[in-house]
Write an enzyme that holds these catalytic residues in place. Structure first.
Site, short mmCIF file in Angstrom:
data_model
loop_
_atom_site.label_atom_id
_atom_site.label_comp_id
_atom_site.label_asym_id
_atom_site.label_seq_id
_atom_site.Cartn_x
_atom_site.Cartn_y
_atom_site.Cartn_z
CD GLU A 166 5.21 6.23 -7.27
OE1 GLU A 166 5.27 5.53 -8.32
OE2 GLU A 166 4.54 6.43 -6.07
CG HIS A 207 -2.09 4.80 -5.17
ND1 HIS A 207 -2.62 5.68 -3.81
CD2 HIS A 207 -1.21 5.19 -5.97
CE1 HIS A 207 -1.31 6.33 -3.69
NE2 HIS A 207 -0.70 5.70 -5.03
#
Length: 286
Positions: free
Chosen positions: A162, A69
Site C-alpha cells: 500500500e 483486500h
C-alpha cells in the site's frame, strides 16, 4: 532508449466509465465482462490468443486479475481514531492489521464469484502476485483456495504494498514472519527482513507510487511469458494502476473487483528519430 506508456482499450468491461467513491460495484456479474453469453470466457480467451499470435515481435497482450483486500481492522478504526494509532486496548490495527470477519467474508465472496465463473471456463491466473501486507496475503489465500492448484504459489513482492509512510497500518512485518505464517507463498529475494521503507513522518506521493507500479508492470512484461496474471493489493495500488494506464479513476471498495482492457505503448528513440510500437494487455481487477 525506450519509454513505455499504458492506456485503456475499450469495449470489453462495464467499469471502463470509472466510478467515484461509493459508486464502484464490489463484485459485478461476470467480473464486469460485457459479454453475457455462456461461452463468454472461451470467446475472450480466443481473442487474447489471437491478439498475441498475430502481434508483432514487440507486442504482447496480458490479462490482469487485480483484487483489493477485504476489510481490515484499520478500515474500521481509521474513521474513529485516524491513521497514526496502533490500537485502542481491544483491537489492534497497526502495524500491518489482520482481516476482520467481514473482510474474510468479502474474500470468500470473491472466491465464490471465481467458482461460479469457473463453470463458464474463465481463464485462471497463470502467475499470481501479492502485496507483502497481511490483509492482502490472507485475501489472496482465501480467494484462490481450491481455485488455483497448491503447486502454483503466489509471489509476494514489496512494490505491491500500500501507499507507504505515516499510516501505521501500512508498515509491514518482517520477512521471517511472512515466511513462517504463509509457508505456501513465495517471497521475492529483494524483500529484506525489516521494513526500512516505512517512514513515520513522510507519506508516499502519487508520483512515487506510480513509479513502482510501472516497475512491476515492466518486470512482468519483461520476464513473464504467461498471459493471465493476478494481483492482490490495496486501494492505493489500484488507483496507481489506473493512473499509469491513463484510465478514469474507479474507487474500488474493500473486497471489490474491477475489469478493464489495457494497451501498452513502447516508444523507442534512436539517433534523434522515433519509432512507435504498440503492445496490448488486458486488465481484470478482482
Amino acid at each position: 532508449m525506450s519509454q513505455r506508456s499504458y492506456e485503456v482499450v475499450e469495449g470489453f468491461f462495464v467499469q471502463e466509465g470509472g466510478a467515484r467513491y461509493g459508486l464502484g460495484e464490489v463484485l459485478p456479474p461476470r467480473f464486469g465482462l460485457i459479454d453475457r453469453s455462456d461461452d463468454r470466457w472461451k470467446v475472450f480467451r480466443q481473442k487474447i490468443d489471437h491478439l498475441n499470435a498475430s502481434s508483432p515481435v514487440d507486442t504482447q497482450y496480458k490479462v490482469f486479475f487485480v483484487g483489493r483486500h477485504g476489510e481490515g481492522f484499520h478500515n474500521v478504526a481509521e474513521a474513529k481514531y485516524g491513521t497514526k494509532e496502533n490500537g485502542d486496548g481491544e483491537l489492534i490495527w497497526g502495524p500491518d492489521p489482520e482481516l476482520t470477519m467481514l473482510g474474510k467474508d468479502q474474500a470468500k465472496a470473491a472466491h465464490d464469484a471465481w467458482k461460479q465463473e469457473c463453470e463458464f471456463d474463465i481463464p485462471l491466473p497463470e502467475k499470481l502476485y501479492s502485496s507483502p501486507l497481511t490483509r492482502a496475503i490472507h485475501t489472496n489465500k482465501i480467494t484462490f483456495d481450491s481455485i488455483i492448484p497448491r503447486s502454483q504459489r503466489t509471489m509476494i513482492i514489496e512494490n505491491l504494498r500500500e501507499t507507504n509512510g505515516v499510516h501505521t497500518c501500512d508498515k509491514r512485518r518482517t520477512r521471517t514472519y511472512i515466511e513462517q505464517t504463509f509457508p505456501d507463498f513465495e517471497i521475492e529475494k529483494e524483500l529484506i527482513e525489516e521494513d526500512t521503507l516505512w517512514d513515520p513522518e513522510v507519506r508516499e506521493t502519487h508520483a512515487e507510487i506510480d513509479v513502482r507500479m510501472r516497475r512491476v508492470l515492466n518486470m512482468i512484461f519483461d520476464k513473464d511469458q504467461e498471459q493471465f496474471i493476478s494481483f492482490t493489493v490495496h486501494g492505493g495500488i489500484v488507483s496507481a494502476v489506473l493512473r499509469v494506464m491513463n484510465h478514469k479513476q474507479y474507487i474500488l471498495p474493500t473486497g471489490g473487483s474491477y475489469s478493464n482492457l489495457i494497451s501498452e505503448r513502447i516508444l523507442i528513440l534512436r539517433q534523434g528519430s522515433c519509432r512507435l510500437l504498440l503492445s496490448r494487455l488486458s486488465l481484470r481487477i478482482a
